[in-house]
Structures are given as C-alpha cells and as structure tokens.
Scaffold this active site. Sequence first.
Site, mmCIF file in Angstrom:
data_model
loop_
_atom_site.group_PDB
_atom_site.id
_atom_site.type_symbol
_atom_site.label_atom_id
_atom_site.label_comp_id
_atom_site.label_asym_id
_atom_site.label_seq_id
_atom_site.Cartn_x
_atom_site.Cartn_y
_atom_site.Cartn_z
ATOM 1 N N SER A 264 58.232 8.327 25.355
ATOM 2 C CA SER A 264 59.546 8.948 25.762
ATOM 3 C C SER A 264 60.254 8.026 26.257
ATOM 4 O O SER A 264 59.932 6.766 26.359
ATOM 5 C CB SER A 264 59.140 9.725 27.097
ATOM 6 O OG SER A 264 59.239 9.063 28.120
ATOM 7 N N ASP A 265 61.661 8.266 25.959
ATOM 8 C CA ASP A 265 62.661 7.394 26.872
ATOM 9 C C ASP A 265 62.295 7.533 28.116
ATOM 10 O O ASP A 265 61.874 8.548 28.547
ATOM 11 C CB ASP A 265 64.126 7.550 26.233
ATOM 12 C CG ASP A 265 64.935 6.441 26.622
ATOM 13 O OD1 ASP A 265 64.668 5.524 27.370
ATOM 14 O OD2 ASP A 265 66.115 6.321 25.643
ATOM 15 N N TRP A 266 63.055 6.767 28.919
ATOM 16 C CA TRP A 266 62.791 6.710 30.351
ATOM 17 C C TRP A 266 63.143 7.772 31.259
ATOM 18 O O TRP A 266 64.332 8.226 31.399
ATOM 19 C CB TRP A 266 63.221 5.407 31.220
ATOM 20 C CG TRP A 266 62.289 4.289 31.156
ATOM 21 C CD1 TRP A 266 61.860 3.506 32.263
ATOM 22 C CD2 TRP A 266 61.246 3.753 29.890
ATOM 23 N NE1 TRP A 266 60.832 2.760 31.855
ATOM 24 C CE2 TRP A 266 60.413 2.865 30.693
ATOM 25 C CE3 TRP A 266 61.115 4.237 28.705
ATOM 26 C CZ2 TRP A 266 59.428 2.106 29.889
ATOM 27 C CZ3 TRP A 266 60.127 3.469 27.938
ATOM 28 C CH2 TRP A 266 59.258 2.483 28.467
#
Length: 775
Positions: A264-266
Amino acid sequence: MTAKKLFTLAVAAINVLCVMSQPRLRADNVDEVLQAMTLDEKCHLLLGCGMHFNDDAKFPGTAGSSYAVPRLGIPSIYCADGQQGLRMSATRPWDHRDYLTTDFPASMTVASTWDCEAAYAVGKAIGNEVKEYGLDWILAPSMNLMRSPLCGRNHEYYSEDPLLSGMIAAGYVQGVQSEGVAATPKHFVANNQETNRNNNDARVSQRALRELYLRAFEVVVKKGQPWTIMTSYNKLNGTYTLENSELLNTVVRKEWGWKGMFVSDWNAGQNPVLSMKAGNDMLQPGQDRQYKAIYEAVESGRLPMAVLDANVRRVLRLIVKTHSFAQYPYQSQPDLQQHADVVRRVAADGMVLLKNNHETLPLSQGRIALFGNTSYELISGGSGFGGMSTGHYTVSLVEGLRAAGFTVNEQLLKTYSQYLRQANAQLFPHGKPAFTLAPPARPEEMKLSDSLLTQSARDADVAVFTIGRKSGEATDRPKTDFYLTAAEKESLHLLSQSFHKAGKKVVVLLDICSPVDVTSWQDDADAILCTWQGGQEMGFAVADVLSGKVNPSGKLSMTFERSYGDAYADRNFPSEVDDKTLGSMFMWGNNDQQAQPRELQKDIDFTNYDEDIYVGYRYFDSFGKPVAYPFGYGLSYTTFDYSDMKVKKEGGNYSVAVTVENTGKRPGRNVVELFVAAPDSRRLNKPEKELRAFAKTRLLAPGERQTVEMTVTAADLASFNEKKSAWVTDAGVYRFLVCSSAEKVEAQANVRVDKYVAKVHNVLKPKVRLDLLHR
Ligand code: BGC
C-alpha cells in the site's frame, strides 16, 4: 536425579527438538515456512514496522521495513524512497561518518531523454546505492500520467503518454533490479492529483483506464517485471485501489500474469480486511488497528486463511530475493563519483531546446549576465518523499559556467546574492525547513534597477534569465503558478529591451517541474532551453548544453499548452483549491471516517475524467487545438534528415525501419517517434494518432547515418471496446508516421493491418455516468 530435574531436562530436550525441526526460510521452502507460521506471525509479516525517520532506526530517515521472524529465519527487509535517489539521513548520531546518497535528475528530466538506457543507468546507480547501504527495496519509480500541468507530483512522473511512461519506467526498474534490489512502480492507479489524495475518487471510463492509466503500468509490468507495485491513496470508481480485487487480482495478476507483491501507499485505505482480500499483500507502515482487524477476521472466518496465506507467500517470495536475506556484506561506500557522472550525463540529455533563433545557442566563450533568482538558486528537484533528504549538494549555475570557461557578471552576482540572503531571511527567520511535503515558499523575483541593466548590457555578451518552479507532494500547483509573476515578466521584458538595444541576445532557462506559460513572453527571448530539474550536477549539465559540449537531444514528454485551461482535462482538475490540509498524508487510516462530513465537492472528493482518452496530445491533436510546444518537440544544434522508411509485416508484427542522417555541422543524437493513425479515426472516436514506438540514435557525426528499427505488434494498435470488453484493432489501411514531434511528420507509409481482437474481463466500471468527450 529427582523427578523435577528429569522433567526440566525433558522439556529442554523437547524445545531443542522443536527448534531443530522448525524450517528456516530458503528460496525453495516458502510453503513449508508458511505452514509453520502462527496467525500472529502472519499478521505481523503483512504489516510494516513503522517509519524509520528517527535517529535510533537502523537506517535513519528511511520509509520502513518488514517484520522479522527469527525462529523461522525470516529477516526484516528495508525500504526507502525514492524517485530521485535513495532518501536516507546523511548522518547518524552513533558514528562520525557521512552516509551521502546521490541526487539524480527529476523524473520528467529522465523521460525527456526518450532514452530507456538513460533510465536504466539512473535505476542501476540508485539500486547500487540501496544495496551498498544495506537496504533491499526502493519505492520508485513514480509513474502516474501527467494528466494536468498542475499536478503536484509531476516532477516525479514521466509523461502524458502511457507508452513513454511505461518504457522509461521499465528501463529504471530493470536498472534497479540488476543490482538485486526491488523496484516499486507507483502509485497504482489514477493518482493524478494531490488535492485530497487520501480520499479523492477518480472516476474514469473503462476505456481511458485500459488505454492510458492501466496501460503505462501494463508496459512496466510486462517489460520491467518489477518485484513489487505500490497501490495509491485515491479511490478508483468508488473503491480504494488497494481494496479493489478487480484491479489487483483480475487485471494485474490474472490478465497480465504478474507474480509480485502489492504494497500500500503509506497509511492508505480504510479496510485492511478488504485490502487482504483484494490481494494488496503488505500494508505500510502498519497500524495496530490493522493487525487487530486482520487477526479477528481470520479467527471469525470472515477472512479465509487461504487468502491470507497467498498474501504471506508473496511477501516471503520477495524476502528470499533480497540482500538482507542473503546477508550481503555491505560497506556503505557506493561509488558516488561514478553516479555523479550519470547525473550530469542524463541531466544534459534530458534538456529540451524550445527556441533557438539565429543560432543563439550554443554560446561561444564569453561574458554572461545571469538574471533571475533561480539563476542563483537552482532547483534540482521537487519536495516531498520523491525529493532528497538534506545533505546533498547542487552544483550552482555560476560554478558550472565558470568551469566551462565563461565569465559571470560580478555585479549581478553580488546584487542577487545580497537580495536572496535578505529575502530568504525574511521568509525563513529560523532557517529553511529541513523537510516539507509541499514546496517551501520562494522569494519574490528581484526587481532590476536601470543602472544594473545598462551596466550589464554594456559589460556582458549575452543575458541568461532563469525561471524556476518547484512542486511537491500533497499539494497541487495553483493555476497562478503556471504563469509568470508580474515581477518575473517585468524583469525579463526590461532586460530583453536593454540587451537587444545593445545588439545582444537573451537566453531563457526553464528550471521547471512541469509546463508553464511561454506564449505571453517568448518574444522577449532569442533562445529558450527547458533544463527541467537536473539533480546535484545541474550547474555543470546546464553549462554543458549552453556551451555546446552536449548537443541537446531531449524531447517534450508533455505538451506545453498556450494557456491553462486549453486542455479539456483542465476543466476537471482542482486548479484553485487553497486548502493545503486536503493533501495531507497524515490522515492515519480510516480515512473516510476522519474526513469532516460535507457535501461532496467536484475535483476534491471526486474528479470526473470527462476528457476520457483525450489527454495531452491526444486532445490537442484530435481536436485541432493550437499549443505552445507540442508533445515530442525539441530542437538540436544540428539538423536531421529521414529517409528509406520501410515497414515489414512479420506474423502479427510490423517492423519499421527508417534511416536518420545528421545533415548539420555538429554531432548529435536524435529521437525517432513512431505514431500510428487509424483509418476513419473520427467515426471510431479514436485519437488522430498515437505514439506506438520510439527509438534514439547513437551520437551521429555530421554526415553520418543510422537506420533505426522499431516494432509494433497488432495488440499495440488496438483500442478498448467497452461494449465487447475487448481490445480491438479494426482491419484497414493505417498510416505509420515517423515524426519529430506530435505536429511534424518526417516520413510515412500506408500499411494494411489485419483485424485483431482480444477479450478481457468486464471490470472497473464507473459507478456514475460520465459526460465523456467524443470526437
Ligand atoms: C508517498 C509515497 C511514498 C511513501 C513513503 C507517501 O506519502 O505517496 O510515494 O513512497 O509516502 O514515504
């Protein structure tokens, strides 16, 4: 021996036996290790261990890592941003050494080379630094399409065209992975604006998705074979990308055959259980609530263990490929000088010469009057996680020009330096911030006095004026940033008047992150060089091109529109939003619930991609709209001729050969762009023509020729037919156009193309009706 002692001994023996019978991770026993893992260990492995910004981390200033399970021989692996180089603190409190990393050219500079080998060289050098500093995995390349010139992360992205983006990204990925380091194309997908990036819903037709936004990633997946891909913050047609099984499992895994790990993105997304089901294997940087939700969902049977195991298996398969797993004996001593050479070469190769009246450039040795704040404060790249940590240097323009044998006007140097010192002190009374997501404020352009103008026009041979624009993560550029400020326009106009009156020329440098207005001021300039942002060696690289040591061969990867608003996509882009908090990444999870309830706002909560497939040149070209400089445009100090175009049909492939000759007086490289125009494109609602292949020549001496070859497959020519859920190439006579820009055809051939159809899944439909542009 007492019974108690006997019992203790027996327990110890059983423990030893248990440990001995436990598998230890190897490349060929991933499933065995998976079987031996507890639910707790599996849940941990799917979540990151937090961000490593603090000084006490193993690699301070990096983005994150994965959990270790020592009893099974599973080590932690370490990742870092990013796009322009390894982002890591340059110092560590516990030792006196410097941990310097290289600041490479920004992505649009790399893309403007149209040279996959240049992208490979950058990727390889970055991969080498990651490896030599002991990490495993780089969170790059960023490769969302440049749908708007105002997108805050365009400096990290490659192009408005999916083929160019995908090919350059593939070069970068191959370079990184040649060092045994994982690359991570991101942000998958349709993350084309920063405003409200954690919640914005990109509403896109299936056709535009397939032909543009997915296409770029399809190219990088098939050509680059990345080990991981990062999903994005935004929603796509109503669903967070990381929670969308149709996107990750159906399209990428089933249709494209990709076997890697999605991360995932953060802090992206909302529902970790849905992410696991969708096949987003790892959630970074990891949150307790995510652990709890996944653990409970498995225990209660809402999340099948088989699904979780598939996620864990993909994480383990990544781990066994890494340097941490192999315990690579890194020395923290990459060859920084060699990497600096790559920076200088690629930065110069990515510069685009937009205008060069009467051979203003290259400059013969002489006295240069440097104007413009940016001439004295070059912008080497963007801000945010795609930019660099503190600690790196940028070679200034003054240093670069002096090293190339030019004399820089001292009076101007003194006046600008004083002005900038004061203006910066006022803007940042406590010093410039070490890190910001959005670009920090920049001083207002210095006003030029009459005496300074008269004196410099008398003492110098030529004026060089630099215009600078910096973009950053989490905020888009406001519309005003597309235009020059009144002060910039005035300075340029005044200096142009004085220099022209003295019979001297004016060169404008564009140190920019994305296209800006050139239409309103370009008559003031004799030459315009778009330098883009060239990383740490920028001053040298600019001087290389100005002096003619390097003949510019870059081409625009994005159209320069005449005014903001000319592109159809500009109608649906947040060009006037002023709420900077809307782009924040620090909306830790549960995004929707944390957002204030309010009526959904256009271009903030949702963005309708009504321009459909007509992004960039596909719009301007198909609808006959004039532009300032077209996609694919760029001049050279020499001239090229194209001849002997031949198209051969072999099976379903069309191979195109064309001979390029350097007909001018200087050695130079040339980009050959192959566009294809479908028959009856208006009736079929297709773009006028589309880029289908490109190639770059070697350095050709005057009079030298090279035959370049490019191959196009039947599948490359297809458009996506939504009714049939299929890629379709209609049979007919297609025009194969060898071009030097989207506006200039150099050679062409008519080619009879056979019908081609390939059915795919009917997925990712918009949930609302879009008002799509049609030819
Ligand atoms: C960015 C990513 C980056 C991540 C980790 C996010 O804010 O969107 O591109 O890789 O942070 O630093």
